[in-house]
Design an enzyme around this catalytic site. Structure first.
Site, short mmCIF file in Angstrom:
data_model
loop_
_atom_site.label_atom_id
_atom_site.label_comp_id
_atom_site.label_asym_id
_atom_site.label_seq_id
_atom_site.Cartn_x
_atom_site.Cartn_y
_atom_site.Cartn_z
N THR A 375 94.96 64.92 -0.55
CA THR A 375 94.67 64.57 0.64
C THR A 375 95.23 63.40 1.07
O THR A 375 96.08 62.55 0.01
CB THR A 375 92.99 64.10 0.47
N GLN A 414 90.33 74.95 -0.54
CA GLN A 414 89.08 74.32 -0.02
C GLN A 414 87.81 75.17 -0.44
O GLN A 414 86.81 74.63 -0.41
CB GLN A 414 89.32 74.17 1.37
N ASP A 417 85.38 73.54 -2.44
CA ASP A 417 84.39 72.46 -1.92
C ASP A 417 83.16 73.09 -1.36
O ASP A 417 82.06 72.29 -1.10
CB ASP A 417 85.02 71.81 -0.91
N GLY A 467 91.18 60.76 -1.44
CA GLY A 467 90.70 60.59 -2.98
C GLY A 467 89.28 61.28 -3.15
O GLY A 467 88.44 60.49 -3.74
#
Ligand code: GLY
Length: 563
Positions: A375, A414, A417, A467
């Site tokens: 990121t 992603q 997530d 992070g």
């Protein structure tokens, strides 16, 4: 001066405090002082300032930096990923642009569950791990809202750099080496990052990305349509079909940037704008600060204060696990940021003892290697009144590790997530509920926290971090020290950081925290895990009418050491 201010100043990471945080190659101000940019990469900041020299404003500069980071820092972010953008325009309008990845239409709730158990390999590596990337559409939206230049003007410098190549930084080399095994599984990825013997390219070797340059140039020429309706979408859907992936050309054509309503809160006499769901960042930054302000912060000894911050984080992250998900699919209670709710939580916090964690299991795993390694955040501002905060990501290093052949584009992972299963931990050991379950066209929950700060209605700061879940903690601590304790933002960022995310029930602290404070925290019942450093924040602060950009001192220091 306040007691806590003096103490914290004394406990800031000494080497970091000596690092030169202002006006360096990572954080620059234009010669006339009218535009400032901060990023984790000297190349990205340089190209952003070149764009300013050609008449661009902070919006142009931020987008140019973002495209450049996709070239020089592609393990962290790039056009194969997503982003959240908060922008305050010169005319006073404020927008939250959601360029988060979307699950493909064929995605299903249990797509990663094998024999009853979520298989993290599937959500982290390979064809199923990616959502439809949103960054190109989001940057285009931002450019159209307030850029002075054309979209191609902010892409082409990065295309040139991709074509010419650049010297691989030690940080990038370390990430290539750490992920070489998985990169080797995908020939187009190996062709970029590994040598002929599948050995990782070393630091200081030249990395040229001609395919990526071609993709950037095609977007510059044809606009986002190239990506969402043209060759890029076609190549990707063909590769997906051949590799058991789900993403189709139709998924690309259906991708939409969403304009969201920012989370607005008050803290220490300032107004904060944060990013709403599908990010958890705006909600929990506001919630944690709301809890903290229930206490007489200035009267607390340093250990008590760190204890309180950790407890506030723990309660907020417990709520994150239960309540948060894409607001288009699940009802996220906005009252999480209500001051009255903060009062209720504050009453549960003891200043003497850490609250026991009773609701979920606590896998004691070391996630430090993940928290600093992906990121990116870009801060940009100009004196015309454009203030930009972009947090952008492909998720963990090099995302899914898949580069679509012929494009040079690394696809995100992603999908990890999402909560693959209620209670199943993602790469950051975050757990979630049904609120963050996978569904077709849903966006996975994020911790990215681009933030804008206002005083009496005028912008005074833009900030954010990289992070994983420590993004929320970093932004909270920078805001606490700079707004409540009136520290200059570079000093606020240099304080020893902590992070507590409820699950696992551990208090992560930076090694720079004085040992006596660590011991006092242990005495209060915190289970400490010491990390060398934590995170990468960027900020710009308005001071005496001047823009002061600050890049993460930890990153600068690490790069100085490695060089
Ligand atoms: N992929 C990390 C985040 O969005 O929080």
């Amino acid at each position: 001066m306040k007691k806590i201010f003096l103490y914290l100043s004394a406990t800031c990471i000494s080497l970091i405090c000596r690092a030169e945080p202002l006006g360096n190659s990572y954080a620059q101000i234009s010669p006339e002082g009218e535009v400032a940019v901060a990023s984790v990469s000297p190349e990205a900041t340089r190209i952003a300032m070149d764009v300013v020299a050609r008449g661009g404003n902070a919006i142009d500069a931020a987008i140019a930096a973002a495209f450049t980071l996709g070239v020089v820092d592609g393990h962290n972010s790039g056009i194969g990923g997503g982003c959240f953008i908060l922008v305050r325009m010169a005319d006073g309008r404020i927008f939250a642009i959601d360029g988060r990845e979307m699950a493909p239409a064929a995605a299903t709730r249990d797509m990663f569950v094998v024999n009853g158990i979520a298989n993290p390999e599937l959500s982290r590596t390979g064809a199923l791990a990616s959502g439809i990337p949103g960054s190109v559409a989001a940057f285009d939206k931002l450019q159209k809202l307030g850029g002075k230049l054309k979209f191609r003007d902010v892409i082409l410098p990065a295309a040139e750099l991709a074509e010419q190549g650049f010297s691989i930084s030690p940080a990038l080399a370390e990430r290539i080496a750490a992920t070489a095994g998985n990169l080797a599984k995908f020939p187009a990825s190996a062709a970029i990052y590994l040598d002929k013997n599948n050995k990782p390219l070393p630091a200081f070797s030249l990395l040229q990305q001609k395919d990526l340059a071609g993709t950037y140039r095609a977007i510059a020429k044809q606009g986002p349509d190239y990506f969402y309706r043209g060759d890029f979408a076609k190549k990707t859907s063909r590769w997906m079909a051949a590799n058991n992936g789900l993403i189709t050309s139709k998924d690309f054509a259906n991708y939409q940037v969403k304009m969201r309503k920012p989370i607005v809160s008050e803290f220490a006499g300032y107004t904060l704008y944060g990013f709403p769901p599908p990010s958890s960042g705006g909600m929990h930054v506001a919630q944690i600060l709301n809890i903290l302000e229930q206490f007489e912060l200035d009267k607390l000894a340093p250990a008590e204060r760190y204890h309180l911050i950790a407890e506030a984080m723990k309660f907020a992250f417990a709520d994150r696990a239960h309540w948060l998900g894409d607001g288009d699919f699940t009802k996220v209670p906005l009252s999480l940021t209500d001051k009255r709710y903060a009062q209720i939580i504050a009453q549960k916090i003891s200043l003497e003892k850490a609250t026991a964690d009773i609701a979920h299991g606590n896998p004691d795993v070391d996630i430090q290697h993940l928290m600093n390694k992906h990121t990116t955040h870009i801060a940009a501002a100009d004196l015309e009144g454009n203030w930009v905060a972009i947090t952008s990501t492909v998720n963990t290093s090099f995302g899914s590790k898949v580069v679509i052949p012929g494009t040079g584009v690394v696809l995100n992972n992603q999908m990890d997530d999402f909560s693959a299963q209620v209670g199943a931990a993602n790469a950051f050991v975050l757990v979630g509920s049904d609120a963050n379950a996978i569904a077709a066209r849903k966006r996975p929950l994020s911790s990215m926290s681009p933030t804008l700060v206002f005083k009496n209605g005028e912008p005074v700061m833009t900030l954010g971090a990289a992070g994983g879940p420590t993004i929320i903690s970093q932004v909270v601590q920078t805001l606490l020290y700079s707004l409540n304790d009136s520290m200059p933002v570079e000093k606020a960022m240099a304080q020893a950081r902590i992070h507590q995310q409820w699950n696992p029930n551990l208090l992560f602290v930076e090694a720079a925290m004085p040992i006596e404070i660590q011991q006092a925290l242990q005495k209060k019942g915190h289970n400490l895990k010491v990390w060398p450093t934590m995170g990468a924040s960027q900020a710009i602060q308005l001071r005496d009418g001047k823009l002061v950009p600050v890049a993460e001192p930890r990153v600068i220091l690490q790069n100085q050491r490695a060089n």
